[in-house]
Design a protein around this motif. Sequence first.
Motif, short mmCIF file in Angstrom:
data_model
loop_
_atom_site.label_atom_id
_atom_site.label_comp_id
_atom_site.label_asym_id
_atom_site.label_seq_id
_atom_site.Cartn_x
_atom_site.Cartn_y
_atom_site.Cartn_z
N GLY A 85 0.90 -1.01 -0.06
CA GLY A 85 -0.10 0.27 -0.01
C GLY A 85 0.92 1.25 -0.13
N LEU A 86 1.94 1.21 0.65
CA LEU A 86 3.07 2.58 0.64
C LEU A 86 3.91 2.36 -0.82
CD1 LEU A 86 3.92 4.61 2.39
CD2 LEU A 86 5.81 2.43 3.32
N VAL A 87 3.87 0.97 -1.13
CA VAL A 87 4.36 1.70 -2.50
C VAL A 87 3.31 1.93 -3.00
CG1 VAL A 87 5.62 0.35 -4.20
CG2 VAL A 87 6.01 -0.20 -1.82
N THR A 88 2.40 1.72 -3.80
CA THR A 88 1.32 1.85 -4.35
C THR A 88 1.22 3.16 -4.63
OG1 THR A 88 -0.41 0.80 -3.66
CG2 THR A 88 0.55 -0.08 -4.74
N ALA A 89 0.62 3.92 -3.19
CA ALA A 89 0.21 5.64 -2.40
C ALA A 89 1.18 6.03 -3.11
CB ALA A 89 -0.59 5.43 -1.43
N TRP A 90 2.49 5.41 -3.07
CA TRP A 90 4.06 6.93 -2.80
C TRP A 90 3.68 7.94 -4.46
CZ3 TRP A 90 7.31 7.81 0.87
CH2 TRP A 90 8.32 8.39 0.58
N SER A 91 3.24 7.58 -4.75
CA SER A 91 3.02 9.31 -5.88
C SER A 91 2.08 10.21 -5.16
CB SER A 91 2.39 8.47 -7.28
OG SER A 91 1.23 8.26 -6.86
N GLU A 92 0.76 9.90 -4.49
CA GLU A 92 -0.03 10.50 -4.00
C GLU A 92 1.15 10.94 -2.39
OE1 GLU A 92 -3.44 8.65 -2.89
OE2 GLU A 92 -3.96 8.01 -5.13
N ILE A 93 1.56 9.95 -2.16
CA ILE A 93 2.12 10.36 -0.64
C ILE A 93 3.74 11.67 -0.37
CG2 ILE A 93 3.41 9.86 1.02
CD1 ILE A 93 1.90 7.19 1.91
N ALA A 94 4.38 11.53 -1.95
CA ALA A 94 5.54 11.84 -2.32
C ALA A 94 5.01 12.94 -2.91
CB ALA A 94 6.37 11.36 -2.72
N GLY A 95 3.82 13.38 -3.63
CA GLY A 95 3.42 14.87 -4.77
C GLY A 95 3.97 14.97 -5.75
N PRO A 96 3.83 15.60 -6.70
CA PRO A 96 4.35 15.78 -7.87
C PRO A 96 5.28 16.09 -8.05
CG PRO A 96 3.08 17.56 -7.47
CD PRO A 96 2.61 16.26 -6.49
N ARG A 97 6.48 16.91 -7.22
CA ARG A 97 7.72 17.41 -7.77
C ARG A 97 8.59 16.15 -7.19
NH1 ARG A 97 8.37 23.39 -5.56
NH2 ARG A 97 8.41 24.02 -7.78
N LEU A 98 8.37 15.32 -6.68
CA LEU A 98 9.08 13.81 -5.77
C LEU A 98 8.71 12.47 -6.02
CD1 LEU A 98 10.19 15.19 -2.37
CD2 LEU A 98 11.49 15.37 -3.82
N GLN A 99 8.00 12.52 -6.35
CA GLN A 99 6.97 10.86 -6.88
C GLN A 99 7.70 10.27 -8.24
OE1 GLN A 99 3.34 11.48 -8.92
NE2 GLN A 99 4.19 12.44 -10.57
N ASP A 100 8.38 10.86 -9.18
CA ASP A 100 9.46 9.98 -10.11
C ASP A 100 10.77 10.27 -9.73
OD1 ASP A 100 7.73 9.97 -11.78
OD2 ASP A 100 7.59 11.64 -12.53
N MET A 101 10.64 10.50 -8.61
CA MET A 101 12.44 11.25 -8.31
C MET A 101 13.00 10.12 -7.19
SD MET A 101 13.64 14.46 -10.18
CE MET A 101 15.20 13.84 -10.02
N THR A 102 11.45 9.43 -6.11
CA THR A 102 11.59 8.84 -4.96
C THR A 102 10.97 7.34 -5.01
OG1 THR A 102 10.21 10.04 -3.86
CG2 THR A 102 12.71 11.53 -3.09
N ARG A 103 10.98 6.76 -3.84
CA ARG A 103 10.93 5.58 -3.64
C ARG A 103 11.37 5.01 -2.53
NH1 ARG A 103 13.99 2.65 -7.52
NH2 ARG A 103 15.34 1.91 -5.78
N PRO A 104 10.55 4.73 -2.07
CA PRO A 104 10.78 3.91 -0.61
C PRO A 104 11.08 2.91 -0.31
CG PRO A 104 8.12 3.92 -1.34
CD PRO A 104 8.59 4.55 -2.39
#
Length: 165
Positions: A33-52
């Motif tokens: 759930g954390l992995v799949t929701a990461w784009s919403e948690i991290a936001g548009p500026r960090l979603q593609d450049m970060t990963r839990p």
Amino acid sequence: MRRPRAPSPVPLADLIGGLMDPILRRKAGMTSGLVTAWSEIAGPRLQDMTRPEKLVWPARRPDADAFEPATLVVACEAAAALRLQHQTSELIARVNAFFGFAAVERIKIVQKAVRQARPNRRPKLRELGPGDYSRIDDMVARIEDPKLRDALRAFAETTIRRNDG
């Protein structure tokens, strides 16, 4: 007499989540759930450049009765490390809101490649021969409007280059 009901369809994400959660929990200390929701948690500026990467829970001490929150290890591209560092408190609040309790206390940033190289999916184009050009000229010869004729000629050239004939 009633017919037995056919089982209702189950979304594939629910099935995969059920299979992956035990593996992720064992290997990384977190759920899918954390992995799949990461784009919403991290936001548009960090979603593609970060990963839990994983949740590191502190070792249980026999004298400590209280719950101790985990450290979230986040993989980050070098270009986004400073931004992530400035947004750690906001990110911790979002992760804790996702879990519904104070599960994460700190974020540890690990710089590594996050983006995956996208394969080149462009079709290979072949060269056109003189017969192809004359065939295209025959196709567009009756078109009176010069802009439309040029557009259709370019479309035909590209189509023939993509297809082998």
